[in-house]
Design an enzyme around this catalytic site. Sequence first.
Site, short mmCIF file in Angstrom:
data_model
loop_
_atom_site.label_atom_id
_atom_site.label_comp_id
_atom_site.label_asym_id
_atom_site.label_seq_id
_atom_site.Cartn_x
_atom_site.Cartn_y
_atom_site.Cartn_z
N ARG A 142 -4.15 -9.42 -6.35
CA ARG A 142 -4.11 -9.07 -7.85
C ARG A 142 -3.26 -10.04 -8.65
O ARG A 142 -3.58 -10.50 -9.98
CB ARG A 142 -3.30 -7.68 -8.04
N LEU B 212 -0.86 -1.85 1.78
CA LEU B 212 -2.03 -1.77 0.78
C LEU B 212 -1.24 -0.84 -0.58
O LEU B 212 -0.80 0.03 -0.39
CB LEU B 212 -3.48 -1.36 1.18
N ASP B 213 -1.32 -1.49 -1.82
CA ASP B 213 -0.69 -0.85 -2.89
C ASP B 213 -1.40 0.40 -3.02
O ASP B 213 -2.51 0.59 -2.58
CB ASP B 213 -0.38 -1.72 -3.94
N LEU B 214 -1.12 1.25 -3.87
CA LEU B 214 -1.16 2.59 -4.42
C LEU B 214 -2.80 2.52 -4.86
O LEU B 214 -3.64 3.40 -4.28
CB LEU B 214 -0.62 3.13 -5.49
N THR C 203 -5.31 0.22 -4.21
CA THR C 203 -6.13 -0.54 -3.04
C THR C 203 -6.72 0.43 -2.05
O THR C 203 -5.80 0.97 -1.54
CB THR C 203 -5.39 -1.82 -2.79
#
Length: 237
Positions: free
Chosen positions: A187, A98-100, A102
């Site tokens: 996104r 999961l990106d930073l 999220t």
Amino acid sequence: MRVQRALALAGVASRRAAERMVEEGRVTVNGQIATIGQSVDDADEIAVDGTPVAPEVTRTYLLNKRVGTVSSVTDPQGRPTVLEGMPAELRLYPVGRLDLNTSGVLLITNDGELAHRLMHPRFEVPKVYDTLVEGRVSADTLRVLRKGVELDDGMTHPAKVEKMERLHPGGTWLRVQITEGRNRQVRRMCEAVGHPTMRLFRSRYAGLSAGKLELGAHRLLTTDELARLGRLVELER
């Protein structure tokens, strides 16, 4: 399985480091020097430098990831990772990313086979995201998101997309379910249809939700949850 893979699964070393151990003659199987690619099973006695190797107990945790944590084992920039606060005695790693910015459901495990299958496109593991996007989303835009969106790495698969009842001035809450694992996919999908994401939370992964788990907290999966994951990815144990 091959002896170097057995060593990696036992938590002795990474697969590559285990191969070097075998090449250096440090590994024995049933008292005999092992060779690269040698097959072993549960009945074989494996040792490194004369010390017997015991299989590492596998553990799988559900983490309710916080925004600002990196989905990796270490970070060269010194940012906090999702492993902070997890049991240090296990060689754990996140299942996917999961990106930073999220938050939400992320599995953390030392079960290599389970992690590999959960991330493999063949099994189309469902991922559900609650996302707040800019502007009001029209019915036509919902149809585009459901049918598939053209991104720079190709058309996305059909997705399940619904408006949520949550209200926000100037924005729309959407619930998006996908089965692909492309980088920052939700996104990118929303931005491609003219509605950049303001907030993103993964509410479910492979049917598992955070429930009442607070952000940053984790828990072990239950036996029933592990069994359901196994059935989902055709992993019988």
